[in-house]
Scaffold this active site. Structure first.
Site, PDB file in Angstrom:
ATOM      1  N   HIS A 211     -42.217  46.955  12.352  1.00  0.00           N
ATOM      2  CA  HIS A 211     -41.386  46.185  13.066  1.00  0.00           C
ATOM      3  C   HIS A 211     -39.902  46.390  12.792  1.00  0.00           C
ATOM      4  O   HIS A 211     -39.058  46.680  13.704  1.00  0.00           O
ATOM      5  CB  HIS A 211     -42.065  44.749  13.027  1.00  0.00           C
ATOM      6  CG  HIS A 211     -41.379  43.770  14.115  1.00  0.00           C
ATOM      7  ND1 HIS A 211     -41.962  43.471  15.089  1.00  0.00           N
ATOM      8  CD2 HIS A 211     -39.988  43.356  13.742  1.00  0.00           C
ATOM      9  CE1 HIS A 211     -40.995  42.425  15.624  1.00  0.00           C
ATOM     10  NE2 HIS A 211     -40.119  42.339  14.913  1.00  0.00           N
ATOM     11  N   GLU A 212     -39.684  45.985  11.500  1.00  0.00           N
ATOM     12  CA  GLU A 212     -38.299  45.898  11.115  1.00  0.00           C
ATOM     13  C   GLU A 212     -37.523  47.332  11.030  1.00  0.00           C
ATOM     14  O   GLU A 212     -36.419  47.450  11.560  1.00  0.00           O
ATOM     15  CB  GLU A 212     -38.121  45.438   9.803  1.00  0.00           C
ATOM     16  CG  GLU A 212     -38.532  44.132   9.607  1.00  0.00           C
ATOM     17  CD  GLU A 212     -38.212  42.834  10.635  1.00  0.00           C
ATOM     18  OE1 GLU A 212     -37.007  43.096  11.108  1.00  0.00           O
ATOM     19  OE2 GLU A 212     -38.843  42.026  10.815  1.00  0.00           O
TER      20      GLU A 212
ATOM     21  N   HIS B 114     -36.163  47.833  14.648  1.00  0.00           N
ATOM     22  CA  HIS B 114     -34.836  47.024  14.721  1.00  0.00           C
ATOM     23  C   HIS B 114     -33.607  48.020  14.132  1.00  0.00           C
ATOM     24  O   HIS B 114     -32.790  48.129  14.677  1.00  0.00           O
ATOM     25  CB  HIS B 114     -34.958  45.866  14.123  1.00  0.00           C
ATOM     26  CG  HIS B 114     -35.668  44.626  14.923  1.00  0.00           C
ATOM     27  ND1 HIS B 114     -35.234  44.107  16.008  1.00  0.00           N
ATOM     28  CD2 HIS B 114     -36.659  43.924  14.420  1.00  0.00           C
ATOM     29  CE1 HIS B 114     -35.889  43.151  16.461  1.00  0.00           C
ATOM     30  NE2 HIS B 114     -36.866  42.997  15.263  1.00  0.00           N
TER      31      HIS B 114
ATOM     32  N   GLU C  85     -35.469  43.184  20.298  1.00  0.00           N
ATOM     33  CA  GLU C  85     -37.281  43.039  20.093  1.00  0.00           C
ATOM     34  C   GLU C  85     -38.034  44.057  20.891  1.00  0.00           C
ATOM     35  O   GLU C  85     -39.335  44.398  20.432  1.00  0.00           O
ATOM     36  CB  GLU C  85     -37.510  41.542  20.411  1.00  0.00           C
ATOM     37  CG  GLU C  85     -38.780  40.958  19.673  1.00  0.00           C
ATOM     38  CD  GLU C  85     -38.471  40.835  18.396  1.00  0.00           C
ATOM     39  OE1 GLU C  85     -37.472  40.909  17.641  1.00  0.00           O
ATOM     40  OE2 GLU C  85     -39.564  40.802  17.643  1.00  0.00           O
TER      41      GLU C  85
HETATM   42 ZN   LIG Z   1     -38.400  41.325  15.534  1.00  0.00          ZN
END
Ligand SMILES: [Zn+2]
Length: 496
Positions: A265-266, A269, A295
């Site tokens: 997830h990170e 980003h 997001e």
């Molecule tokens: Zn996030």
């Protein structure tokens, strides 16, 4: 080659350098606070950050005349218009919201932090209630200052989601929620996706998991000279500069997928931040354009790529090699563990099918609260009724209900929808990229093609175009939840 040539814009950008230097410093201090700082350093750090913010505000306001002049220029290119638009947004905020209100809010949220934590620990809403009343009152005032002519929710929403209104969100959730309920019901009755998996309860070796995550970073080909990862209590990603993007992850004793998918997830980003055009570095458009679009990148990598059946064989060998607890678990078993489906009362534990229910109910609740249709005192019971309506389960206490999220204690209102917008845009990407043959990801080559497509089409312009315009340039339309619905149907119901 630099996209900026207008002399007035070049002058603005030269003056903006100092503001960018302050943002750079605050980001670095913020990262340090979460990763390295001894606990007792917090007071001085808070004072320093507030002073930097004051300075930043002052210097931004000094640009007001130049920005007004630039807005009259007819010959600006897209990149230059983006710069003017982004500074105008900041100016509007600083010119409309009086400093005393921001100070009061800062004070109120500082004072709410410990009561919220205690309230959650003891599941005692009364401890937190007076703080939340004060913060809600201040947020209503902030909305009024920002734009007295619109719904208070719109005024606050625009801060994180430029140009988005409750009309958009009402439309998105009205289309999404009934379809998600139908997919969830069929998935549960179909029984293909397990509700629970034994690996969730198993302790893992943290050192071994760290090795797995290192390999994952290599697999995703994160650039080692421009990117680093550390450990923190709450995982996050932060852009210090275009060539200095950092993420954190965490290691809890059991359920290793939390650490692994948190990392992916990170990285999603971080990839966005790393692939913004270098020419925009240290300018107002040198970063992601909105929380929702940011997001979308993290959720795309975490869920659509990371939790896909085709990605499992890419990670299974390194998981198997490092984690003893996988003895006896084959690839299918691990895929099933990555994709358990069960309605949970806790948002951060929710799966792909139920996550948006948590956001839709928070959105309705915040809207009613800001409109004054419900009071803070009524929140716990309204919360419980709403979540029961969505999930068929009622929280046994407020810790598992209204007290679970930190956002309101920080004064963050109208920020939850960004999570659902991220899912919606990730679904649009799935739709487009599947048609182009860039999904599913099967090997390292397809990973690299996917990254290049995202760089070219979504990452490069940074914040040059407002979110809806960016989406229209990519997809020919704004936020459309049908892609997410199709993605979930194809994955959970095997429908295409
Ligand atoms: Zn996030």
């Amino acid at each position: 080659m630099s996209p900026f040539s207008n002399p007035l814009i070049l002058d603005i950008l030269a003056k903006y350098r100092t503001i960018a230097a302050m943002s750079y410093s605050s980001s670095l201090l913020g990262w340090d606070m979460e990763v390295n700082m001894p606990e007792a350093g917090a007071t001085a750090r808070g004072t320093v950050q507030a002073a930097l913010e004051m300075l930043r505000q002052k210097m931004t306001l000094n640009l007001a005349d130049l920005i007004a002049q630039a807005e009259k220029q007819k010959s600006l290119n897209d990149a230059e218009r983006g710069v003017v638009r982004m500074i105008r947004r900041e100016l509007d905020f600083y010119q409309r919201v009086p400093a005393h209100l921001l100070e009061e809010l800062q004070k109120a949220t500082n004072e709410a932090s410990i009561p919220w934590r205690h309230a959650r620990e003891k599941s005692d809403f009364q401890t937190f209630k007076p703080h939340l009343e004060r913060i809600t009152d201040l947020k209503r005032k902030e909305a009024e200052y920002l734009d007295p002519s619109t719904h208070p929710y719109n005024a606050l929403l625009d801060l994180s989601e430029e140009g988005l209104t409750i009309a958009d969100l009402d439309r998105i959730f009205a289309e999404l929620i009934p379809k998600l309920k139908a997919i969830l019901a069929k998935t549960i009755s179909g029984g293909t996706f397990a509700a629970k998996h034994p690996l969730e309860e198993m302790d893992y070796d943290v050192q071994a998991m760290k090795k797995v995550n290192e390999h994952l970073i290599t697999l995703l080909d994160m650039p080692s000279k421009r990117f680093r990862q550390d450990i923190s209590t709450h995982p996050f990603s932060i852009r210090i500069a275009g060539d200095d993007v950092r993420i954190t992850t965490r290691y809890e004793p059991k359920d290793f997928r939390a650490s692994m998918f948190g990392l992916i997830h990170e990285c999603g980003h971080a990839l966005y931040d790393l692939q913004v055009d270098h020419q925009l570095d240290l300018t107002p458009t040198g970063g992601g354009v909105s929380s929702g679009i940011h997001e979308s990148q993290s959720r795309f990598w975490e869920n659509i790529v990371g939790r896909s059946r085709q990605f499992t064989p890419l990670v299974y060998p390194l998981l198997k090699k490092n984690l003893d607890i996988l003895d006896g678990y084959g690839e299918d078993q691990v895929y099933s563990y990555f994709n358990t489906v069960r309605p949970s009362l806790i948002r951060v534990e929710a799966d792909e099918l139920t996550y948006n229910f948590h956001i839709a109910m928070r959105y309705e609740l915040e809207k009613k609260l800001l409109e004054g249709k419900i009071s803070v005192a009524e929140l716990p019971s309204v919360w419980n009724d709403m979540i029961e309506d969505y999930l068929g389960k009622r929280p046994p206490d407020d810790a598992q209900g209204v007290l679970q999220d930190v956002h309101w204690s920080w004064g963050q209102y109208a920020t939850f929808p960004s999570y659902s917008l991220g899912n919606v845009v990730a679904g649009m990407l799935w739709n487009t990229l599947t048609k182009k043959g860039l999904l599913p990801v099967k090997d390292e080559k397809s990973l690299s093609l996917l990254k290049s497509w995202l760089a070219e089409n979504l990452h490069k312009p940074g914040a040059t175009y407002p979110p809806k315009e960016l989406l229209t340039r990519i997809f020919g339309k704004g936020y459309d939840p049908s892609g997410l619905v199709r993605y979930l149907e194809s994955k959970y119901l095997s429908l295409n």
